[in-house]
Design a protein around this motif. Structure first.
Motif, mmCIF file in Angstrom:
data_model
loop_
_atom_site.group_PDB
_atom_site.id
_atom_site.type_symbol
_atom_site.label_atom_id
_atom_site.label_comp_id
_atom_site.label_asym_id
_atom_site.label_seq_id
_atom_site.Cartn_x
_atom_site.Cartn_y
_atom_site.Cartn_z
ATOM 1 N N UNK A 67 0.841 -1.204 0.000
ATOM 2 C CA UNK A 67 0.000 0.000 0.000
ATOM 3 C C UNK A 67 0.874 1.250 0.000
ATOM 4 N N UNK A 68 1.885 1.267 0.873
ATOM 5 C CA UNK A 68 2.795 2.416 0.914
ATOM 6 C C UNK A 68 3.504 2.601 -0.420
ATOM 7 N N UNK A 71 1.011 3.694 -3.183
ATOM 8 C CA UNK A 71 0.634 5.106 -2.987
ATOM 9 C C UNK A 71 1.795 6.027 -3.357
ATOM 10 N N UNK A 72 3.010 5.513 -3.219
ATOM 11 C CA UNK A 72 4.183 6.311 -3.604
ATOM 12 C C UNK A 72 4.238 6.497 -5.123
ATOM 13 N N UNK A 94 -8.371 -1.660 2.638
ATOM 14 C CA UNK A 94 -7.733 -0.342 2.579
ATOM 15 C C UNK A 94 -7.073 -0.145 1.216
ATOM 16 N N UNK A 98 -8.246 2.821 -1.324
ATOM 17 C CA UNK A 98 -7.306 3.849 -1.795
ATOM 18 C C UNK A 98 -7.125 3.787 -3.310
ATOM 19 N N UNK A 200 2.617 9.836 -3.598
ATOM 20 C CA UNK A 200 3.175 10.452 -2.389
ATOM 21 C C UNK A 200 4.528 11.096 -2.665
ATOM 22 N N UNK A 206 1.569 17.836 -2.492
ATOM 23 C CA UNK A 206 1.424 16.898 -1.368
ATOM 24 C C UNK A 206 -0.022 16.426 -1.197
ATOM 25 N N UNK A 207 -0.186 15.119 -0.990
ATOM 26 C CA UNK A 207 -1.524 14.555 -0.810
ATOM 27 C C UNK A 207 -1.615 13.858 0.543
ATOM 28 N N UNK A 208 -2.823 13.802 1.058
ATOM 29 C CA UNK A 208 -3.100 13.107 2.310
ATOM 30 C C UNK A 208 -3.855 11.833 1.965
ATOM 31 N N UNK A 209 -3.216 10.686 2.174
ATOM 32 C CA UNK A 209 -3.855 9.378 1.925
ATOM 33 C C UNK A 209 -4.412 8.833 3.241
ATOM 34 N N UNK A 210 -5.627 8.341 3.205
ATOM 35 C CA UNK A 210 -6.170 7.638 4.370
ATOM 36 C C UNK A 210 -6.582 8.537 5.516
ATOM 37 N N UNK A 211 -7.325 9.635 5.206
ATOM 38 C CA UNK A 211 -7.816 10.481 6.301
ATOM 39 C C UNK A 211 -8.936 9.789 7.051
ATOM 40 N N UNK A 212 -9.333 10.382 8.163
ATOM 41 C CA UNK A 212 -10.533 9.860 8.835
ATOM 42 C C UNK A 212 -11.743 10.390 8.075
#
Lengths: 393, 309
Positions: A67-68, A71-72, A94, A98, A200, A206-212
């Motif tokens: 996943x990391x 997303x990169x 997840x 994503x 990423x 810059x992006x925010x992955x996996x917010x609440x």
């Protein structure tokens, strides 16, 4: 002239991975997938790929690292089986949420308990609602072909979803078969270059992955995910056709065998389809009008194609190699039966459980299932919706 | 390290407007750490207060690329990101130098995330792991973790007729990190900004895994006033409950020695979670607490070469 080699399913997929040469592979060994990871490790060690190979300490970390890495912004692959897939369970959802195009080979194996290393479909069926595309393979050739197609399907801009390509543990993964392989350049050109969306590693954006994501947005996000996976079917079909043009082996969502004039059919997944062909040929010789529907694509479920293929029949035997405890029938039965509810005509359907924990299935078992289905249709009444093949009662 | 005035001019990587509580120690620590990075940073976050309070969709307080996927896997996730970075660098698709950092609370680090962290350390990825340690599961409402000290009240180690709060001492995660033989390990605290910034800078410059264990008080869980956060944090250091030290390539160094070693009572008495220890029935626990801290402190002094022969 295509190159022909002797590969078991694990070797075939490892070879496909070598030709795909992904940026990152993160994997943990588990029987019966181990052989695939070992072979890939050899390719890394010999410098035959320039992939980075992360030898994680668990399957949970394997999927987390995938996943990391995805997303990169690069191409990512992994492989697992059974309890390893179960340990990834949280991360499967997840990865799909994503919209990360991770490709994973799964050697289907029974889930504990009790512990068992042999084939059934409990593992991937347990993950059928996780938002992944599921492609089943009948043999090593299909495992190889599906793996290459999976890259192209997953990365399609209209898809961008993870895919699991499955093969039956030991039955396919460890049996050496004749496999036709493509040239490295052909694979490279077929899959093309990949550029991740919203990576990423893009420092300027810059992006925010996996917010609440709470009650005010979560539902809409799930709705868009439903649409995303439903929209995959035409892409899977298109890629199957393109692969056919390249290799001479055409792929569809599902494949019929002697279905054209059939009155009765079995519906099955994976290597059992090969066994079913034998049974059907033998019954055909006896004058029975029988056929097979092989489900290659189980997720998304190709409802319309299933209706088209099965609606004209009189009776269907759905073979399930996993159980949905407490449910009415196995996962394949439930899907097929539900799809046929709206069909112009509805055949009688019986569910046969078979092969749990690697119990062999023989052509005679499948013949028996078809004969029982015919009897039920002729009797005009289903006394028993759920039956078993190859079981000591 | 550049002077404080220069550090203050660095871009805010975690902006204001996040929803962490007034008095929370975590954002103070995180901002100091991120200000110490002299190159771009990509971050991963374990599930926890920091994650939920900074990213309530559709908002984000992060000005840097940031990923959260689950609770127990921040280390595995950031190593995936870092590995993709290396893959792309090798293929000439990226040329910037980037630092990688993972943030986790003590629950996500000492407990549920320890396996993935241990694996990442063993594999030797270049990343900084920061544990912002508030000594319990604060995000879910103050449950005990293996970082919770002896005698602390939490909602899963409540004080009752037969139990005095938590009955176990905390796990020494910093020493567990040292045992992995990674190149840089340090304990710090936001109340000593210079100590924390220096260590963060060293951590970012480390060619391999670096670990920062940062005590960062939670005033809601520790039961002290929001304005007292740094004071309470510093007391933990001055009572030698949270010594400031670093281990660089196996070499221990004490980075701060209290002029006067204060009794642990001074730290315990300013927090509501330890108030029951001052009743006659549980007084003995304060003595046990002190004895434990004394023993650990002496051991540390010895490792740091600070013991007078």
């Amino acid at each position: 002239m295509a190159k022909v080699v002797g590969f078991n399913g694990n070797a075939a997929v490892a070879y496909a991975m070598k030709q795909i040469n992904p940026d990152v592979v993160a994997a943990y060994p588990i029987t019966p997938q181990t052989d695939c990871v070992e072979r890939f490790a050899e390719y890394v060690s010999e410098g035959l790929v320039d992939s980075e190979f992360i030898t994680v300490e668990s399957e949970h970390s394997a999927m987390s690292a995938c996943i990391g890495a995805a997303a990169a912004g690069g191409r990512v692959m992994t492989a697992t089986a059974a309890n390893g897939l179960a340990l990834m369970w949280e991360m499967l959802y997840i990865a799909a949420s994503m919209r990360l195009p991770i490709v994973m080979m799964v050697t289907n194996r029974a889930l504990s308990g009790n512990i068992n290393i042999h084939c059934d479909h409990a593992d991937t069926m347990g993950a059928r609602d996780a938002g992944w595309i599921h492609l089943f393979s009948e043999n090593a050739q299909e495992a190889y072909d599906n793996t290459i197609q999976a890259i192209k399907i997953a990365e399609d801009l209209g898809v961008r979803l993870p895919i699991m390509v499955t093969q039956d543990g030991f039955i396919i993964s460890h049996a050496v078969e004749r496999v036709e392989i493509l040239e490295d350049e052909e694979v490279k050109n077929f899959i093309g270059a990949y550029k991740g969306r919203y990576p990423l590693l893009d420092l300027n954006n810059p992006v925010t992955y996996g917010p609440i994501d709470l009650f005010d947005y979560y539902f809409e996000h799930k709705r868009s995910q439903i649409e995303a996976i439903d929209n995959c079917l035409p892409v899977i079909e298109r890629v199957g056709k393109e692969f056919g043009e390249l290799s001479g082996r055409n792929y569809e969502l599902l494949e019929g065998y002697r279905l054209e004039d059939a009155e009765y059919a079995v519906v099955a997944l994976g290597s059992t389809c090969g066994t079913a062909r034998e049974a059907i040929d033998s019954l055909r010789e006896k004058g029975k009008k029988v056929g097979l529907l092989k489900m290659r694509c189980f997720r998304p479920f190709p409802r319309e194609s299933v209706i088209e293929a099965l609606s004209p029949l009189k009776g269907i035997a759905v073979l399930d190699r996993s159980v949905s405890f407490g449910g009415f029938g196995g996962p394949l039965f439930t899907e097929v039966r539900s799809a046929l509810y709206d069909a112009p005509s509805r055949p009688s359907i019986i569910n046969f459980f078979y092969g749990l924990g690697g119990r062999d299935i023989y052509p005679e078992d499948i013949e028996k299932a078809l004969e029982k289905t015919e009897e039920v249709v002729k009797a005009g009444k289903i006394e028993q919706h759920i039956d078993y093949l190859g079981l000591r009662e | 390290m550049p002077p404080l005035k220069e550090l203050a001019k660095r871009p805010e990587r975690l902006t204001s407007g996040h929803r962490l509580c007034a008095g929370c120690g975590a954002p103070i620590a995180i901002r100091l750490i991120l200000a110490a990075a002299d190159k771009p940073v990509v971050a991963a976050n374990a599930t926890g207060c920091l994650e939920v309070s900074t990213t309530i969709f559709p908002y984000t307080a992060w000005n840097i690329p940031w990923i959260h996927s689950a609770f127990e896997n921040a280390a595995a996730t950031i190593t995936g990101v870092e590995t993709m970075y290396r893959a792309k660098k090798k293929r000439g698709e990226i040329d910037e130098d980037i630092y990688f950092v993972a943030f986790g609370g003590d629950g996500g680090t000492y407990d549920i995330g320890l396996q993935s962290l241990s694996g990442a350390w063993e594999r030797g990825h270049r990343f900084v792991y920061v544990c912002y340690n508030n000594e319990a599961y604060m995000n879910t409402g103050i449950q005990r973790s293996s970082a919770t000290p002896l005698g602390a009240w939490t909602t899963t180690s409540p004080v009752g007729k037969v139990l005095p709060g938590k009955t176990q001492w905390r796990k020494n995660l910093t020493e567990i990190a040292v045992a992995h033989d990674i190149p840089y390990v340090a304990q710090s605290v936001p109340s000593n900004w210079r100590d924390l910034t220096l260590k963060a800078e060293k951590a970012f410059h480390t060619e391999g895994p670096a670990f920062l264990n940062v005590l960062a008080s939670c005033n809601r869980g520790w039961r002290h006033l929001p304005a007292d956060t740094l004071k309470v944090n510093q007391l933990a250091v001055d009572c030698c409950i949270w010594p400031l030290y670093e281990v660089e390539n196996g070499e221990y160094r004490l980075t701060y020695k209290p002029r006067e070693k204060k009794p642990v009572e001074e730290w315990l008495k300013v927090q509501g979670r330890f108030q029951h220890l001052f009743s006659p029935a549980y007084r003995y626990l304060i003595d046990e607490f002190q004895a434990y801290v004394d023993r650990e402190w002496e051991r540390l002094l010895e490792k740091c070469g600070e013991t007078k022969k």
